[in-house]
Design a protein around this motif. Structure first.
Motif, PDB file in Angstrom:
ATOM      1  N   PHE A  15      -8.496  -1.605   2.985  1.00 33.30           N
ATOM      2  CA  PHE A  15      -9.194  -1.029   1.846  1.00 33.30           C
ATOM      3  C   PHE A  15      -9.378   0.484   2.014  1.00 33.30           C
ATOM      4  N   GLU A  16      -9.503   0.934   3.257  1.00 34.37           N
ATOM      5  CA  GLU A  16      -9.559   2.381   3.501  1.00 34.37           C
ATOM      6  C   GLU A  16      -8.249   3.031   3.058  1.00 34.37           C
ATOM      7  N   ARG A  17      -7.142   2.393   3.378  1.00 32.17           N
ATOM      8  CA  ARG A  17      -5.841   2.916   2.957  1.00 32.17           C
ATOM      9  C   ARG A  17      -5.686   2.849   1.446  1.00 32.17           C
ATOM     10  N   ALA A  18      -6.242   1.805   0.837  1.00 32.07           N
ATOM     11  CA  ALA A  18      -6.147   1.665  -0.620  1.00 32.07           C
ATOM     12  C   ALA A  18      -6.876   2.810  -1.323  1.00 32.07           C
ATOM     13  N   VAL A  19      -8.022   3.199  -0.771  1.00 34.43           N
ATOM     14  CA  VAL A  19      -8.828   4.258  -1.379  1.00 34.43           C
ATOM     15  C   VAL A  19      -8.208   5.637  -1.144  1.00 34.43           C
ATOM     16  N   ALA A  20      -7.600   5.825   0.038  1.00 35.21           N
ATOM     17  CA  ALA A  20      -7.055   7.141   0.399  1.00 35.21           C
ATOM     18  C   ALA A  20      -5.981   7.588  -0.590  1.00 35.21           C
ATOM     19  N   ASN A  21      -6.092   8.827  -1.051  1.00 35.96           N
ATOM     20  CA  ASN A  21      -5.102   9.428  -1.956  1.00 35.96           C
ATOM     21  C   ASN A  21      -4.870   8.615  -3.234  1.00 35.96           C
ATOM     22  N   SER A  22      -5.915   7.913  -3.671  1.00 37.25           N
ATOM     23  CA  SER A  22      -5.771   7.097  -4.880  1.00 37.25           C
ATOM     24  C   SER A  22      -6.348   7.778  -6.110  1.00 37.25           C
ATOM     25  N   GLY A  23      -6.892   8.972  -5.919  1.00 40.72           N
ATOM     26  CA  GLY A  23      -7.464   9.693  -7.042  1.00 40.72           C
ATOM     27  C   GLY A  23      -8.914   9.364  -7.311  1.00 40.72           C
ATOM     28  N   VAL A  24      -9.516   8.496  -6.491  1.00 40.14           N
ATOM     29  CA  VAL A  24     -10.925   8.150  -6.682  1.00 40.14           C
ATOM     30  C   VAL A  24     -11.798   9.312  -6.237  1.00 40.14           C
ATOM     31  N   LYS A  25     -12.673   9.766  -7.137  1.00 41.15           N
ATOM     32  CA  LYS A  25     -13.556  10.892  -6.827  1.00 41.15           C
ATOM     33  C   LYS A  25     -14.994  10.399  -6.781  1.00 41.15           C
ATOM     34  N   LEU A  62       0.824  -1.203   0.000  1.00 32.05           N
ATOM     35  CA  LEU A  62       0.000   0.000   0.000  1.00 32.05           C
ATOM     36  C   LEU A  62       0.860   1.256   0.000  1.00 32.05           C
ATOM     37  N   THR A  63       2.002   1.177   0.670  1.00 29.95           N
ATOM     38  CA  THR A  63       2.914   2.321   0.719  1.00 29.95           C
ATOM     39  C   THR A  63       3.585   2.539  -0.637  1.00 29.95           C
ATOM     40  N   GLU A  64       3.960   1.443  -1.283  1.00 33.47           N
ATOM     41  CA  GLU A  64       4.682   1.535  -2.550  1.00 33.47           C
ATOM     42  C   GLU A  64       3.761   1.854  -3.729  1.00 33.47           C
ATOM     43  N   SER A  65       2.533   1.371  -3.675  1.00 37.63           N
ATOM     44  CA  SER A  65       1.602   1.559  -4.796  1.00 37.63           C
ATOM     45  C   SER A  65       0.868   2.884  -4.673  1.00 37.63           C
ATOM     46  N   LYS A  66       0.509   3.452  -5.809  1.00 39.18           N
ATOM     47  CA  LYS A  66      -0.157   4.758  -5.826  1.00 39.18           C
ATOM     48  C   LYS A  66      -1.582   4.690  -6.372  1.00 39.18           C
ATOM     49  N   THR A  67      -1.853   3.761  -7.266  1.00 37.72           N
ATOM     50  CA  THR A  67      -3.180   3.694  -7.875  1.00 37.72           C
ATOM     51  C   THR A  67      -4.072   2.729  -7.101  1.00 37.72           C
ATOM     52  N   LEU A  68      -5.373   2.947  -7.214  1.00 40.93           N
ATOM     53  CA  LEU A  68      -6.327   2.052  -6.554  1.00 40.93           C
ATOM     54  C   LEU A  68      -6.211   0.644  -7.121  1.00 40.93           C
ATOM     55  N   GLU A  69      -6.019   0.529  -8.417  1.00 46.66           N
ATOM     56  CA  GLU A  69      -5.913  -0.789  -9.047  1.00 46.66           C
ATOM     57  C   GLU A  69      -4.759  -1.592  -8.457  1.00 46.66           C
ATOM     58  N   SER A  70      -3.569  -1.000  -8.391  1.00 45.57           N
ATOM     59  CA  SER A  70      -2.405  -1.738  -7.882  1.00 45.57           C
ATOM     60  C   SER A  70      -2.554  -2.052  -6.395  1.00 45.57           C
ATOM     61  N   ARG A  71      -3.215  -1.171  -5.656  1.00 43.60           N
ATOM     62  CA  ARG A  71      -3.410  -1.411  -4.228  1.00 43.60           C
ATOM     63  C   ARG A  71      -4.387  -2.559  -3.990  1.00 43.60           C
ATOM     64  N   LEU A  72      -5.479  -2.582  -4.748  1.00 41.28           N
ATOM     65  CA  LEU A  72      -6.439  -3.673  -4.606  1.00 41.28           C
ATOM     66  C   LEU A  72      -5.810  -5.003  -5.022  1.00 41.28           C
TER      67      LEU A  72
END
Length: 221
Positions: free
Chosen positions: A135-145, A76-86
């Motif tokens: 999943f909260e961390r995955a969504v945070a700062n992922s660009g999802v609006k 989660l720290t290394e990934s930036k996009t929601l896709e890669s985090r999920l």
């Protein structure tokens, strides 16, 4: 060897033995006596560390969570996009639970929230909430609006999506669970497209309906 360390090793040996017996005999047919024999301890010792098979499974859940946590947090720290985090969260689950897929299949019969081993029970709430936190961390700062009345529900909806995939996976008889991996790939793409479309202002009437529906499902009684 200290007494505490010896006690921890004995407990671990019983847990490992139980997983072996569960794989070979199935959860329902396995007995504490068989587990004790496999661990090479007295039956009384097995009951000393675990009062029941349910307690062993709970320890398995907790250990699995603690083993997965650093891997997921690093991803989660290394990934930036929601896709890669999920992908990081869900793929880690498949890898870690792989050796015990049949056990999870047997335990899936206990989905009633009143059963202590259910992923929806009060007894498993700490593990569940920690998982939702990923999943909260995955969504945070992922660009999802998303609309403000829907966004708070997204982590729990993604957790439910993960649970659906795992349930499909434990019953998937295709080679190397190929059908699950295909389902995972396709549905993740659909979810990401839906999330991108959800931010369109024209869909506000649907946003309100969706928020009302989610409030029915997750709102307070």
């Amino acid at each position: 060897m200290t007494k505490i360390k010896k006690s921890e090793e004995t407990r671990t040996r019983i847990l490992e033995a139980a997983l072996v017996v569960f794989r070979e005999r199935g959860f329902e047919r396995a007995t504490m006596r068989e587990i004790a024999m496999t661990a090479e301890v007295a039956v009384g010792a097995a009951y000393y560390y675990f009062e029941s098979k349910d307690a062993i499974v709970m320890a398995f859940y907790e250990r699995s969570q603690s083993e997965m946590q650093p891997r997921i947090e690093a991803s989660l720290t290394e990934s930036k996009t929601l896709e890669s985090r999920l992908q990081a969260i869900i793929s880690t689950k498949f890898e870690c639970f792989g050796p015990n897929r049949k056990l999870l299949g047997a335990l899936s019969a206990h989905s009633d929230p009143e059963h202590p081993l259910s992923p929806f029970s009060r007894e498993t709430s700490t593990i569940r909430e920690q998982d939702v936190g990923f999943f909260e961390r995955a969504v945070a700062n992922s660009g999802v609006k998303l609309p403000v009345d829907i966004k708070p529900y997204l982590p729990r909806l993604l957790w439910m999506y993960q649970m659906g995939l795992i349930l499909f996976w434990v019953y998937d008889k295709s080679e190397d669970q190929r059908r699950t991996m295909l389902l995972y790939e396709k549905t993740l793409k659909i979810i990401l497209v839906v999330l991108r479309l959800a931010g369109i202002p024209l869909l506000r009437p649907i946003h309100r309906l969706a928020a009302d529906l989610l409030d029915v499902v997750y709102g307070e009684d």
